[in-house]
Design a protein around this motif. Sequence first.
Motif, mmCIF file in Angstrom:
data_model
loop_
_atom_site.group_PDB
_atom_site.id
_atom_site.type_symbol
_atom_site.label_atom_id
_atom_site.label_comp_id
_atom_site.label_asym_id
_atom_site.label_seq_id
_atom_site.Cartn_x
_atom_site.Cartn_y
_atom_site.Cartn_z
ATOM 1 N N TYR A 40 0.870 -1.163 0.000
ATOM 2 C CA TYR A 40 0.000 0.000 0.000
ATOM 3 C C TYR A 40 0.911 1.218 0.000
ATOM 4 C CZ TYR A 40 -3.701 3.257 1.302
ATOM 5 O OH TYR A 40 -4.599 4.306 1.321
ATOM 6 N N ARG A 41 0.714 2.126 -0.955
ATOM 7 C CA ARG A 41 1.595 3.301 -1.106
ATOM 8 C C ARG A 41 3.057 2.877 -1.188
ATOM 9 N NH1 ARG A 41 -0.528 7.562 3.376
ATOM 10 N NH2 ARG A 41 -2.635 7.853 2.609
ATOM 11 N N ASN A 42 3.306 1.806 -1.891
ATOM 12 C CA ASN A 42 4.654 1.248 -2.081
ATOM 13 C C ASN A 42 5.328 0.779 -0.796
ATOM 14 O OD1 ASN A 42 4.629 1.487 -4.904
ATOM 15 N ND2 ASN A 42 5.121 3.659 -4.732
ATOM 16 N N SER A 43 4.584 0.643 0.281
ATOM 17 C CA SER A 43 5.124 0.076 1.522
ATOM 18 C C SER A 43 4.524 -1.311 1.727
ATOM 19 C CB SER A 43 4.739 0.950 2.726
ATOM 20 O OG SER A 43 5.350 2.205 2.661
ATOM 21 N N GLU A 44 5.352 -2.234 2.201
ATOM 22 C CA GLU A 44 4.850 -3.570 2.520
ATOM 23 C C GLU A 44 4.042 -3.487 3.810
ATOM 24 O OE1 GLU A 44 6.591 -7.612 4.322
ATOM 25 O OE2 GLU A 44 7.664 -6.894 2.542
ATOM 26 N N VAL A 45 2.766 -3.868 3.724
ATOM 27 C CA VAL A 45 1.904 -3.837 4.907
ATOM 28 C C VAL A 45 1.551 -5.244 5.383
ATOM 29 C CG1 VAL A 45 0.982 -1.558 4.328
ATOM 30 C CG2 VAL A 45 -0.246 -3.604 3.576
ATOM 31 N N GLY A 46 1.882 -6.241 4.590
ATOM 32 C CA GLY A 46 1.616 -7.620 4.976
ATOM 33 C C GLY A 46 2.355 -8.575 4.072
ATOM 34 N N MET A 47 2.484 -9.817 4.537
ATOM 35 C CA MET A 47 3.154 -10.827 3.716
ATOM 36 C C MET A 47 2.813 -12.234 4.209
ATOM 37 S SD MET A 47 5.729 -12.295 5.737
ATOM 38 C CE MET A 47 6.966 -12.822 4.637
ATOM 39 N N ILE A 48 2.949 -13.177 3.278
ATOM 40 C CA ILE A 48 2.856 -14.593 3.628
ATOM 41 C C ILE A 48 3.984 -15.301 2.884
ATOM 42 C CG2 ILE A 48 1.183 -15.130 1.797
ATOM 43 C CD1 ILE A 48 -0.045 -17.223 3.751
ATOM 44 N N ASN A 49 4.690 -16.186 3.581
ATOM 45 C CA ASN A 49 5.673 -17.002 2.881
ATOM 46 C C ASN A 49 5.353 -18.457 3.134
ATOM 47 O OD1 ASN A 49 7.315 -17.999 5.152
ATOM 48 N ND2 ASN A 49 8.030 -15.895 5.320
ATOM 49 N N GLY A 61 5.039 -20.605 6.426
ATOM 50 C CA GLY A 61 6.161 -20.233 7.272
ATOM 51 C C GLY A 61 5.850 -19.017 8.118
ATOM 52 N N ASP A 62 5.143 -18.071 7.535
ATOM 53 C CA ASP A 62 4.807 -16.853 8.263
ATOM 54 C C ASP A 62 3.688 -16.144 7.524
ATOM 55 O OD1 ASP A 62 5.060 -15.081 10.352
ATOM 56 O OD2 ASP A 62 6.961 -14.234 9.702
ATOM 57 N N LEU A 63 2.806 -15.543 8.284
ATOM 58 C CA LEU A 63 1.754 -14.683 7.757
ATOM 59 C C LEU A 63 1.696 -13.496 8.706
ATOM 60 C CD1 LEU A 63 -1.786 -15.727 6.575
ATOM 61 C CD2 LEU A 63 -1.306 -13.546 7.618
ATOM 62 N N LEU A 64 1.928 -12.309 8.152
ATOM 63 C CA LEU A 64 2.070 -11.136 8.998
ATOM 64 C C LEU A 64 1.370 -9.940 8.379
ATOM 65 C CD1 LEU A 64 3.583 -9.695 11.389
ATOM 66 C CD2 LEU A 64 5.436 -9.313 9.772
ATOM 67 N N ILE A 65 0.609 -9.223 9.186
ATOM 68 C CA ILE A 65 0.045 -7.930 8.813
ATOM 69 C C ILE A 65 0.645 -6.926 9.789
ATOM 70 C CG2 ILE A 65 -2.047 -6.538 8.523
ATOM 71 C CD1 ILE A 65 -1.819 -8.895 6.531
ATOM 72 N N HIS A 66 1.263 -5.890 9.250
ATOM 73 C CA HIS A 66 1.973 -4.921 10.092
ATOM 74 C C HIS A 66 1.014 -3.989 10.831
ATOM 75 C CE1 HIS A 66 5.906 -6.053 8.611
ATOM 76 N NE2 HIS A 66 5.431 -6.014 7.382
ATOM 77 N N ASN A 67 1.431 -3.578 12.005
ATOM 78 C CA ASN A 67 0.639 -2.640 12.802
ATOM 79 C C ASN A 67 1.426 -1.377 13.133
ATOM 80 O OD1 ASN A 67 2.463 -3.689 14.623
ATOM 81 N ND2 ASN A 67 0.994 -3.968 16.254
ATOM 82 N N ASP A 68 2.518 -1.144 12.394
ATOM 83 C CA ASP A 68 3.413 -0.040 12.746
ATOM 84 C C ASP A 68 4.043 0.641 11.531
ATOM 85 O OD1 ASP A 68 4.963 -2.141 11.903
ATOM 86 O OD2 ASP A 68 6.300 -2.133 13.616
#
Length: 167
Positions: A40-49, A61-68
């Motif tokens: 979002y706006r060229n920033s990574e806000v979440g990922m899954i590997n 391996g990981d699923l993450l949504i950033h809060n910061d």
Amino acid sequence: MLKSFSESREPIILLDREGREYRLKVDGDKDRYFIAKLLYRNSEVGMINCVFDPPGELMIGDLLIHNDIIHTPPHLLAALWRLLVKPKPIDYRQKGLGTHLLQFAIAIARQGGVRRIYGSLIQKDINNNPNLVKWYKKHGFQILPPSAENIDTAVCGISMDLEGKSS
């Protein structure tokens, strides 16, 4: 399967619960692993590997949504303003983005003929998101006691059998 995502000129667009658009960028080796990043706006806000291991199974391996996230200013004036006023980090959780990433991984697994998806939950993840176990159950995963296939620090395992299930 994966190759078509990385070679495609059309970005994959997802919407959050408020209708904001996010780009899904997918990288990896179609036979071994993939990493899907939500931008979002060229920033990574979440990922899954995920890793295909053993063949016919997919490990999350990981699923993450950033809060910061603090976004990079689009121009110099905004950057100068940011020096004076410290922006508040943005929390991207509770917007349906983790569900999009999980559904994407399940779709990739089904397309690839994967029989089972599995992973591990650690205490830190559960502390950061107390509803995590319930969330995986809601999406069709079984919650299992830790086993040899889980990482050493696992509090529990998650598993979804795809055999015999249709999309």
